[in-house]
Write a protein that holds these residues in place. Structure first.
Motif, PDB file in Angstrom:
ATOM      1  N   SER A  10      32.421 -19.948 110.821  1.00 23.64           N
ATOM      2  CA  SER A  10      33.593 -19.357 111.462  1.00 23.64           C
ATOM      3  C   SER A  10      34.588 -18.872 110.415  1.00 23.64           C
ATOM      4  O   SER A  10      35.116 -17.762 110.494  1.00 23.64           O
ATOM      5  N   MET A  55      26.392  -8.842 108.965  1.00 28.88           N
ATOM      6  CA  MET A  55      25.779  -9.984 108.288  1.00 28.88           C
ATOM      7  C   MET A  55      24.951 -10.828 109.262  1.00 28.88           C
ATOM      8  O   MET A  55      23.986 -11.473 108.876  1.00 28.88           O
ATOM      9  N   GLU A 106      33.972 -17.975 107.394  1.00 30.27           N
ATOM     10  CA  GLU A 106      33.430 -16.857 106.628  1.00 30.27           C
ATOM     11  C   GLU A 106      33.371 -15.561 107.422  1.00 30.27           C
ATOM     12  O   GLU A 106      33.544 -14.483 106.876  1.00 30.27           O
ATOM     13  N   LEU A 107      33.071 -15.679 108.691  1.00 33.28           N
ATOM     14  CA  LEU A 107      32.663 -14.477 109.434  1.00 33.28           C
ATOM     15  C   LEU A 107      33.647 -13.992 110.488  1.00 33.28           C
ATOM     16  O   LEU A 107      33.642 -12.804 110.820  1.00 33.28           O
ATOM     17  N   ASP A 108      34.481 -14.871 111.016  1.00 29.27           N
ATOM     18  CA  ASP A 108      35.272 -14.473 112.192  1.00 29.27           C
ATOM     19  C   ASP A 108      36.276 -13.366 111.910  1.00 29.27           C
ATOM     20  O   ASP A 108      36.600 -12.590 112.796  1.00 29.27           O
ATOM     21  N   HIS A 109      36.772 -13.306 110.699  1.00 27.43           N
ATOM     22  CA  HIS A 109      37.830 -12.331 110.420  1.00 27.43           C
ATOM     23  C   HIS A 109      37.348 -11.109 109.655  1.00 27.43           C
ATOM     24  O   HIS A 109      38.128 -10.219 109.375  1.00 27.43           O
ATOM     25  N   THR A 110      36.078 -11.075 109.286  1.00 27.79           N
ATOM     26  CA  THR A 110      35.623  -9.933 108.504  1.00 27.79           C
ATOM     27  C   THR A 110      34.937  -8.906 109.392  1.00 27.79           C
ATOM     28  O   THR A 110      34.222  -9.261 110.333  1.00 27.79           O
ATOM     29  N   LEU A 111      35.160  -7.653 109.086  1.00 27.64           N
ATOM     30  CA  LEU A 111      34.506  -6.595 109.858  1.00 27.64           C
ATOM     31  C   LEU A 111      33.013  -6.539 109.549  1.00 27.64           C
ATOM     32  O   LEU A 111      32.250  -5.916 110.272  1.00 27.64           O
ATOM     33  N   TYR A 112      32.602  -7.171 108.448  1.00 23.41           N
ATOM     34  CA  TYR A 112      31.194  -7.141 108.072  1.00 23.41           C
ATOM     35  C   TYR A 112      30.407  -8.260 108.734  1.00 23.41           C
ATOM     36  O   TYR A 112      29.198  -8.335 108.586  1.00 23.41           O
ATOM     37  N   GLY A 113      31.116  -9.147 109.449  1.00 20.12           N
ATOM     38  CA  GLY A 113      30.459 -10.318 110.010  1.00 20.12           C
ATOM     39  C   GLY A 113      29.294  -9.950 110.903  1.00 20.12           C
ATOM     40  O   GLY A 113      28.226 -10.546 110.848  1.00 20.12           O
ATOM     41  N   ASP A 114      29.521  -8.931 111.738  1.00 22.22           N
ATOM     42  CA  ASP A 114      28.473  -8.575 112.672  1.00 22.22           C
ATOM     43  C   ASP A 114      27.234  -8.057 111.942  1.00 22.22           C
ATOM     44  O   ASP A 114      26.103  -8.391 112.295  1.00 22.22           O
TER      45      ASP A 114
END
Lengths: 329, 682
Positions: A49, A61, A51-59
């Motif tokens: 959460s 990744m 690492e990924l929730d706030h980055t636009l690259y999360g999806d």
């Protein structure tokens, strides 16, 4: 299964029917694994959460090639995952690199140990399932699991020792020699054939040890006592008497597993849900897939029991002599 | 300088061959031109410094090689030369005390079991008949290792004046090692590289550049003409640098293959009875014809079409972008199984590649390595940078141009994993070029600066991560900064200007800066000469409804107190005040653009010079949804792209999906553990 001989097909069918009659046991094993997996991965959810929730690259990744994400995690949180390179090394084609174990972090090693502990737990639960099968001494699953816990634990430990010893011997004596020899060849096909030979030998040894181990438990439960060394010897003798039947049964049923995996890969294996409903659907599909795998494994065990009982029946002498009718040979 | 050039016998032959086979003409009969319109020199026209006429006899059973011939050296510096420096590379495999094997101890066991390698000069005389051999000594200019014999220095009988030419008679004996790296034998296969005593580079200031042979380093030599006769038993397929001008039978029945090539700086060859040979001529409008010669092992003969296509794509795109390939032949070798140490190498007009028999096209093998090794014909062959001291100039640039060719000529590669020799393709996961193909940089981003000698990196992983990957990413970042057209112009100018010369890093920097109109010195200084990481991050983003002002307003009669919440219906409630903090986490300082994305779909771009550690943007307007640093993905050297963007409101879809995937993997793993408890190979 269609390639099995009629009597083997009957054993497999009977074995599968026994599994179907016990959906609560399949469910219990499935849920046990699910809970264990949840507990083991729980510490990572917060990290994911963060690492990924706030980055636009999360999806991206979470759906595409993910090495960059893994690298970031490896670099930023080495204690969470351990050294990913070390994981890769452990799983290399050349066999297990024991030296790389030192590179794994404490949490990673804890994860490994927890996994191996669960292996032992699985063995106990499977024996519990087996103990519910004899009609004359039917026991509840929980009671059976508890009753056979000690001898099964001993058998499991013994089997693990045999696995490690045989595989180690095979790797050191055959694997290393083959690895050296294969680089001296001029033919890549020949070199690959040697690799596949080693793979085949390894799988064959694993299968044989597995067969002995499974039969030991069948014998143990069939005789209803805790004498596991004796059960092991009886199993070895049984396997040497009719190796073809057991091998055919296990390989025939085992061929279903790649079909299951193929179906999964072509369907839900590529599914990247976007919302809650999709996630729920995926979760259900995952559990159905894992449940099917589990049922298949339990079928192996109960079908092996059927073959064992068939062997006993065949060896028992009839109580009276049967004369052929007149005029018939 | 040209007035000093004497036309030797070798050169006459080379000129003849060159004019017969190519003559510097394109397929349409026109001379090859530089980007600025001037004719490019042909290999036969460039001033020779070190030329070799050699005869080598190989015993393929003992792998022993006897050589003799003449070396011609021209002093093109401004000062007299009192000595000659030679590379004796094969001595890297002489014993475990050599610098090479100290740096690569894993090869010692193989060499000890299967054969060491060495070379010794037997005779060395100048044209006046002076015996130079007694004064020959070994030197270890890089590490002082007294046991290393890969460099020899020989005092001359008399100084050689600037512009003077010296001819030496030489004979030598060499034992090829079992192939562990680049050169040697494997059963009947021979890849014979670095096999003759080769002169170091005589620099313009009169000094010798002749480093020892290191595990990570490659080669650097002066241009010259080569006329080499290879003598081997009958029945062996031979391939070599240059063009075969004759094939004759010796008195003892052996075959003598004579190869010549002008305007190259090395000569390599191969010999194996099991080679399958394929030939095809490359033709493309505006480019010279090239005869492509493939020497394949039987098992990869089926790859011939893919190899040809890769070479054709390379010859076409690299030729169009960076100037035509000027030699009439190109020989490509696919070494046999177990000799991969000889694969993936570049020599003038002669490359080695390699693949596995199970490698479908989406894996990108052998296309990637083939285009890469071919690319070295430009970055090492024609633009002859120093592979010892500035290996990134050829490997890094070549990795960058390889990626360009592959992008133009092929669909994206996919991720693949080889399990028990069988490639498993992840068809739904295309690899990003160059980020995925340069992944190793991101694993070791700050260990060393790029500008190190090839042997000066922390270890071989650092060498690979920086020389190949970081340098190629740096080139990609420059292209994204200046634009593809300007970058192509700059690289073509670099390739034209330093064709048949020895450029340095400063030459690349100055040429690119001048031609692209961008001052690239800050980037070179920090990203090439420095080891700091480049990492910009959106540290925080906030967007909240703009509160109406509260407090005392007006004076005198108009003075009034506005309490909190009274002005909720005003235009203030429709506006949002947003705060964005961008931080520079790495040491590299470069200007950066940050894009603010708003709820109504509008965007706003803000520039920052990146000098301070952070910058705070305060914006009033629509509700901010996200901020992205470097929105156009210009900074491919950024070591952590995950922190380049930040949403105001979290989107938990990705983490939920990962969580579910992880849990499923572990659940699978647990069931697989129980495989041991209950057999099923799933």
């Amino acid at each position: 299964m269609s390639r099995l001989r009629p009597s083997l097909r009957a054993s497999a069918r009977l074995g599968f029917a026994e599994v179907l009659k016990r959906p609560h046991i399949v469910t219990a094993l499935l849920v046990a694994n699910l809970i264990a997996a949840w507990i083991l991965t729980a510490p990572l959810y917060g990290l994911l959460s963060t690492e990924l929730d706030h980055t636009l690259y999360g999806d991206a990744m979470a759906t595409g090639a993910s090495w960059r994400w893994f690298d970031t995690v490896d670099r930023n949180h080495p204690q969470a995952f351990g050294n990913l390179d070390a994981w890769g090394g452990l799983l290399s084609d050349g066999g297990v690199r024991w030296g790389d174990l030192r590179k794994l972090s404490g949490p990673a090693l804890s994860f490994l140990l927890a996994g191996f502990s669960l292996f032992g737990l699985s063995a106990l639960l499977h024996s519990g399932f087996l103990a519910t099968l004899p009609a004359e001494r039917r026991m509840g699953f929980a009671a059976a699991t508890a009753y056979y816990a000690l001898p099964t634990a001993a058998l499991t430990f013994f089997a693990a020792v045999i696995y490690v010893a045989v595989y180690g011997l095979l790797y050191v004596q055959t694997g290393k020699w083959l690895e050296d020899f294969r680089t001296s060849l001029d033919s890549e096909w020949a070199a690959m054939a040697l690799t596949w030979t080693r793979l085949g030998l390894t799988l064959a040894v694993l299968l044989l040890v597995k067969l002995v181990f499974d039969l030991s438990r069948v014998v143990l439960v069939d005789r209803g006592n805790w004498n596991w060394p004796w059960a092991f010897l009886v199993a070895v003798r049984e396997l040497t008497r009719r190796p073809g039947r057991y091998l055919q049964l296990y390989l025939g049923l085992g061929a279903i597993a790649p079909i299951l995996i193929g179906i999964w890969s072509l369907t839900f294996g590529r599914f990247a849900p976007q919302g809650w409903l999709g996630l729920l659907l995926l979760f259900l599909a995952q559990q159905i897939f894992l449940g099917a795998r589990l049922a298949l494994r339990l079928t192996h065990l109960s079908a092996a029991r059927q073959v064992y009982l068939e062997g006993i029946r065949l060896r028992e002498k009839p109580p009276f002599k049967v004369e052929a009718p007149d005029g018939e040979a | 300088m040209h007035s000093h050039v004497s036309i030797s016998g070798t050169r006459k032959i080379s000129l003849l061959v060159a004019s017969l086979l190519w003559g510097g003409l394109t397929a349409s009969g026109l001379p090859a031109l530089a980007a600025d319109g001037r004719p490019l020199l042909s290999p036969a026209e460039i001033p020779e410094v070190a030329s070799y006429t050699l005869r080598a006899e190989l015993d393929p059973v003992t792998h022993r090689l006897l050589g003799r011939g003449q070396i011609q050296f021209s002093n093109r510096s401004d000062s007299p030369t009192v000595e000659l420096w030679f590379h004796l590379y094969l001595n890297a495999f002489r014993n475990s005390a050599s610098t090479f094997l100290r740096e690569d101890p894993e090869s010692v066991e193989t060499l000890a079991e299967q054969g060491w390698g060495w070379t010794e000069i037997r005779t060395l005389r100048d044209e006046a008949g002076h015996d130079l051999l007694p004064k020959l000594g070994y030197a270890s200019p890089d590490d002082g290792n007294p046991d290393d014999r890969t460099v020899a220095r020989v005092p001359l009988a008399a100084p050689l004046a600037p512009g003077g030419t010296l001819r030496l008679e030489i004979s030598f004996e060499a034992q090829l090692p079992r192939v562990v790296e680049r050169t040697g034998f494997k059963n009947g296969f021979h890849l014979v590289a670095q096999w003759f005593p080769k002169l170091g580079v005589h620099e313009p200031d009169g000094t010798w550049s002749c480093p020892q042979f290191h595990a990570s380093s490659e080669f650097y030599a002066d241009y010259g003409d080569y006329d080499v006769t290879l003598v081997l038993p009958r029945g062996i397929v031979v391939g070599a640098t240059g063009t075969r001008v004759s094939e004759s039978v010796e008195a003892d029945g052996r075959i003598a293959y004579r190869h010549t090539q002008a305007g190259v700086h090395d000569f390599a060859w191969t010999a194996w009875s099991d080679f399958v040979e394929r030939r095809r001529v490359f033709r493309h409008p505006g480019l010279p014809e090239t005869e492509m010669i493939l020497l394949l092992r039987r098992e990869t003969a089926g790859f011939a079409e893919r190899y040809f296509r890769a070479l054709e794509n390379g010859l076409r795109y690299l030729g169009e972008w960076y100037g035509p390939y000027p030699y009439p032949t190109l020989t490509m070798v696919d070494p046999p199984w177990g000799a991969s140490g000889a694969g993936g190498m570049e020599y003038p007009t002669f490359i080695t590649t390699g693949t596995r028999v199970l490698n479908p096209l989406p894996t990108g093998s052998p296309e990637g390595v083939t285009v890469h090794e071919l690319g070295h014909q430009w970055w090492y062959g024609l633009v002859a940078s120093d592979e010892f001291r500035e290996s990134f100039l050829d490997e890094g640039i070549n990795t960058y141009t390889t990626a360009r060719v592959l992008r133009h000529a092929y669909p994206p590669q996919v991720w693949s994993y080889r399990a028990w020799e069988v490639p498993i393709l992840f068809a739904s996961a295309p690899r990003d070029t160059p980020l995925d193909t340069s992944a190793r940089f991101f694993r070791r981003p700050t260990v060393d600066p790029i500008s190190r000698t090839a042997w000066g990196y922390l270890d071989s992983r650092s060498y690979g991560a920086l020389t190949y990957s970081k340098m190629s990413l740096l080139m990609e970042q420059i292209e994204r900064t200046v634009g593809p057209a300007a970058m192509l112009r700059g690289m073509r100018a670099y390739a034209d200007r330093f064709r048949f010369r020895h450029p340095r890093t400063a030459d690349l920097e100055q040429t690119l800066s001048r031609e692209t109109g961008h001052d690239l010195s800050p980037l070179f200084r920090q990203a090439l000469h420095g080891s700091d990481g480049l990492d910009y991050a959106i540290d925080s983003v906030k967007s909240s409804s703009k509160a109406a002002p509260v407090g005392v307003f007006g004076e005198g009669e108009q003075r009034r107190v506005v309490p909190e919440g009274e002005d909720s219906s005003s235009e203030h409630a429709k506006e949002f005040e947003s705060l964005v903090v961008v931080r520079r986490l790495g040491g590299v300082r470069l200007p950066i653009v940050t894009e603010l994305r708003f709820a109504d779909g509008r965007t706003k771009r803000l520039s920052w010079d990146g000098e301070e550690r952070w910058v705070r943007y305060r914006v009033t307007g629509p509700r901010l949804t996200a901020a992205v640093a470097d929105p156009d993905d210009v900074m491919v050297l950024d070591v952590d792209r995950l922190n380049n963007s930040r949403r105001v409101e979290p989107d938990k879809r990705a983490s939920r999906r990962w969580s579910q995937r992880l849990r499923f993997w572990v659940q699978n793993l647990l069931e697989t553990f129980s495989t041991l408890a209950l057999w099923a190979p799933a």
